[in-house]
Design a protein around this motif. Structure first.
Motif, mmCIF file in Angstrom:
data_model
loop_
_atom_site.group_PDB
_atom_site.id
_atom_site.type_symbol
_atom_site.label_atom_id
_atom_site.label_comp_id
_atom_site.label_asym_id
_atom_site.label_seq_id
_atom_site.Cartn_x
_atom_site.Cartn_y
_atom_site.Cartn_z
ATOM 1 N N GLU A 118 0.822 -1.208 0.000
ATOM 2 C CA GLU A 118 0.000 0.000 0.000
ATOM 3 C C GLU A 118 0.861 1.265 0.000
ATOM 4 O OE1 GLU A 118 -3.488 2.315 0.097
ATOM 5 O OE2 GLU A 118 -3.394 0.129 -0.040
ATOM 6 N N TYR A 119 2.052 1.160 0.616
ATOM 7 C CA TYR A 119 2.932 2.326 0.708
ATOM 8 C C TYR A 119 3.407 2.779 -0.671
ATOM 9 C CZ TYR A 119 6.265 5.556 2.790
ATOM 10 O OH TYR A 119 6.923 6.709 3.167
ATOM 11 N N PHE A 120 3.482 1.845 -1.612
ATOM 12 C CA PHE A 120 3.952 2.196 -2.948
ATOM 13 C C PHE A 120 2.850 2.798 -3.820
ATOM 14 C CE2 PHE A 120 7.033 -1.099 -1.650
ATOM 15 C CZ PHE A 120 8.184 -0.307 -1.720
ATOM 16 N N LEU A 121 1.677 2.966 -3.236
ATOM 17 C CA LEU A 121 0.593 3.681 -3.913
ATOM 18 C C LEU A 121 0.204 4.942 -3.145
ATOM 19 C CD1 LEU A 121 -1.784 0.774 -5.033
ATOM 20 C CD2 LEU A 121 0.104 1.832 -6.291
ATOM 21 N N LYS A 162 10.148 1.335 -9.329
ATOM 22 C CA LYS A 162 9.254 1.153 -10.479
ATOM 23 C C LYS A 162 8.590 -0.221 -10.425
ATOM 24 C CE LYS A 162 9.113 1.660 -15.507
ATOM 25 N NZ LYS A 162 9.886 2.062 -16.707
ATOM 26 N N ILE A 163 9.377 -1.254 -10.116
ATOM 27 C CA ILE A 163 8.823 -2.608 -10.018
ATOM 28 C C ILE A 163 7.822 -2.693 -8.872
ATOM 29 C CG2 ILE A 163 9.384 -5.015 -9.498
ATOM 30 C CD1 ILE A 163 12.044 -4.560 -10.977
ATOM 31 N N ALA A 164 8.170 -2.103 -7.727
ATOM 32 C CA ALA A 164 7.284 -2.142 -6.559
ATOM 33 C C ALA A 164 5.953 -1.463 -6.854
ATOM 34 C CB ALA A 164 7.968 -1.482 -5.358
ATOM 35 N N VAL A 165 5.993 -0.331 -7.530
ATOM 36 C CA VAL A 165 4.757 0.383 -7.889
ATOM 37 C C VAL A 165 3.905 -0.480 -8.823
ATOM 38 C CG1 VAL A 165 3.840 2.337 -9.205
ATOM 39 C CG2 VAL A 165 5.680 2.703 -7.559
ATOM 40 N N LEU A 172 -3.151 -4.776 -5.690
ATOM 41 C CA LEU A 172 -4.118 -4.044 -4.871
ATOM 42 C C LEU A 172 -5.264 -3.465 -5.694
ATOM 43 C CD1 LEU A 172 -1.689 -2.213 -2.413
ATOM 44 C CD2 LEU A 172 -2.851 -4.413 -2.127
ATOM 45 N N GLU A 173 -5.026 -3.289 -7.012
ATOM 46 C CA GLU A 173 -6.059 -2.755 -7.900
ATOM 47 C C GLU A 173 -6.614 -1.424 -7.393
ATOM 48 O OE1 GLU A 173 -8.820 -6.047 -8.165
ATOM 49 O OE2 GLU A 173 -7.809 -6.818 -9.941
ATOM 50 N N LYS A 174 -5.705 -0.541 -6.988
ATOM 51 C CA LYS A 174 -6.071 0.798 -6.525
ATOM 52 C C LYS A 174 -5.296 1.827 -7.327
ATOM 53 C CE LYS A 174 -6.888 -0.549 -1.674
ATOM 54 N NZ LYS A 174 -6.466 -0.292 -0.262
ATOM 55 N N ASN A 175 -5.849 3.042 -7.404
ATOM 56 C CA ASN A 175 -5.146 4.119 -8.077
ATOM 57 C C ASN A 175 -4.101 4.725 -7.141
ATOM 58 O OD1 ASN A 175 -6.641 3.843 -10.414
ATOM 59 N ND2 ASN A 175 -8.164 5.365 -9.799
ATOM 60 N N PRO A 176 -2.941 5.080 -7.666
ATOM 61 C CA PRO A 176 -1.901 5.674 -6.830
ATOM 62 C C PRO A 176 -2.189 7.149 -6.554
ATOM 63 C CG PRO A 176 -1.160 5.563 -9.096
ATOM 64 C CD PRO A 176 -2.505 4.885 -9.059
ATOM 65 N N ALA A 177 -1.506 7.703 -5.567
ATOM 66 C CA ALA A 177 -1.677 9.107 -5.206
ATOM 67 C C ALA A 177 -0.775 10.012 -6.032
ATOM 68 C CB ALA A 177 -1.379 9.293 -3.716
ATOM 69 N N PHE A 178 -0.095 9.457 -7.023
ATOM 70 C CA PHE A 178 0.850 10.221 -7.827
ATOM 71 C C PHE A 178 0.767 9.745 -9.278
ATOM 72 C CE2 PHE A 178 2.779 6.763 -5.444
ATOM 73 C CZ PHE A 178 3.229 5.930 -6.447
ATOM 74 N N GLU A 179 1.405 10.471 -10.164
ATOM 75 C CA GLU A 179 1.393 10.133 -11.580
ATOM 76 C C GLU A 179 2.269 8.913 -11.859
ATOM 77 O OE1 GLU A 179 2.639 12.120 -15.912
ATOM 78 O OE2 GLU A 179 2.894 13.260 -14.032
ATOM 79 N N VAL A 180 1.797 8.034 -12.734
ATOM 80 C CA VAL A 180 2.591 6.879 -13.168
ATOM 81 C C VAL A 180 2.616 6.855 -14.691
ATOM 82 C CG1 VAL A 180 2.120 5.468 -11.123
ATOM 83 C CG2 VAL A 180 0.596 5.327 -13.098
#
Length: 206
Positions: A118-121, A162-165, A172-180
């Motif tokens: 979760e931390y990577f999102l 990058k791999i972790a993200v 997790l199938e969630k949107n991240p809090a930052f741009e990817v």
């Protein structure tokens, strides 16, 4: 073209039945020639004894952090990453036994620690850099994570980040809090497209 295959057999989850998936990372020993002190997933060069990328991942994980093959259920090989012109990294993803206790090889690993996926999102401390190289746009993810067990702060960046993200996005199938740089509606295809573009650019320079 000689490729160095690096993998992360223990990458995403302690146990698929547990809600708190974690990434297993390590900090390199100071005496290493290549990237001493860098945070990364266990992995390394493909050897003649390895049948495939999965075998490389399992062998390297056992050598570096004491993860035995029977303690991990391999579930996927991700799209490779081109680190440089002659270095191809193939991430291998698996679920590790929740009873696993890391035994780091002191010649290669200084410390093994866990980070919630979760931390990577949704990280507490994060920044990113944007790079344009040969007409391609790259996002460099940089995470700062403080291990609650010992209070040590680690900087997770580059290929490891990058791999972790990417793994976090898939599991997790969630949107991240930052741009990817990935298409969130089609992660696999967009990562394949990115790899093919980079590979075409690299081979055109040979």
């Amino acid at each position: 073209m000689p490729f160095r295959r690096s993998a992360s057999a223990e990458s995403p989850a302690e146990n698929k039945l547990r809600p708190n998936n974690v990434a297993t990372l390590s900090s390199g020993a100071s005496q290493l020639r290549r990237s001493p002190g860098e945070v990364c997933f266990p992995g390394g060069k493909c050897e003649p004894c390895d049948a495939d990328d999965v075998a490389t991942a399992l062998r390297e994980a056992q050598e570096e952090v004491g993860l035995h093959p029977h303690q991990v259920e391999v579930v996927s090989r991700l799209v490779p990453y081109l680190l440089d012109r002659d270095t191809l990294i193939t991430p291998v993803v698996g679920f590790i036994d929740h009873n696993f206790q890391a035994q780091p090889n002191p010649d290669e690993v200084k410390k093994v620690f866990l980070v919630p996926l979760e931390y990577f999102l949704h990280p507490h401390v994060y920044h990113q850099n944007h790079v344009i190289q040969s007409g391609h746009h790259f996002i460099i993810h940089c995470f700062e994570y403080t291990n609650p067990e010992d209070g040590v702060t680690y900087h997770i960046r580059g290929m490891t980040a990058k791999i972790a993200v990417f793994v976090a996005l898939i599991i997790l199938e969630k949107n991240p809090a930052f741009e990817v740089e990935f298409n969130l509606d089609d992660l696999i295809s967009s990562s394949e497209e990115s790899f093919l573009k980079l590979r075409k650019h690299a081979t055109s320079k040979l």
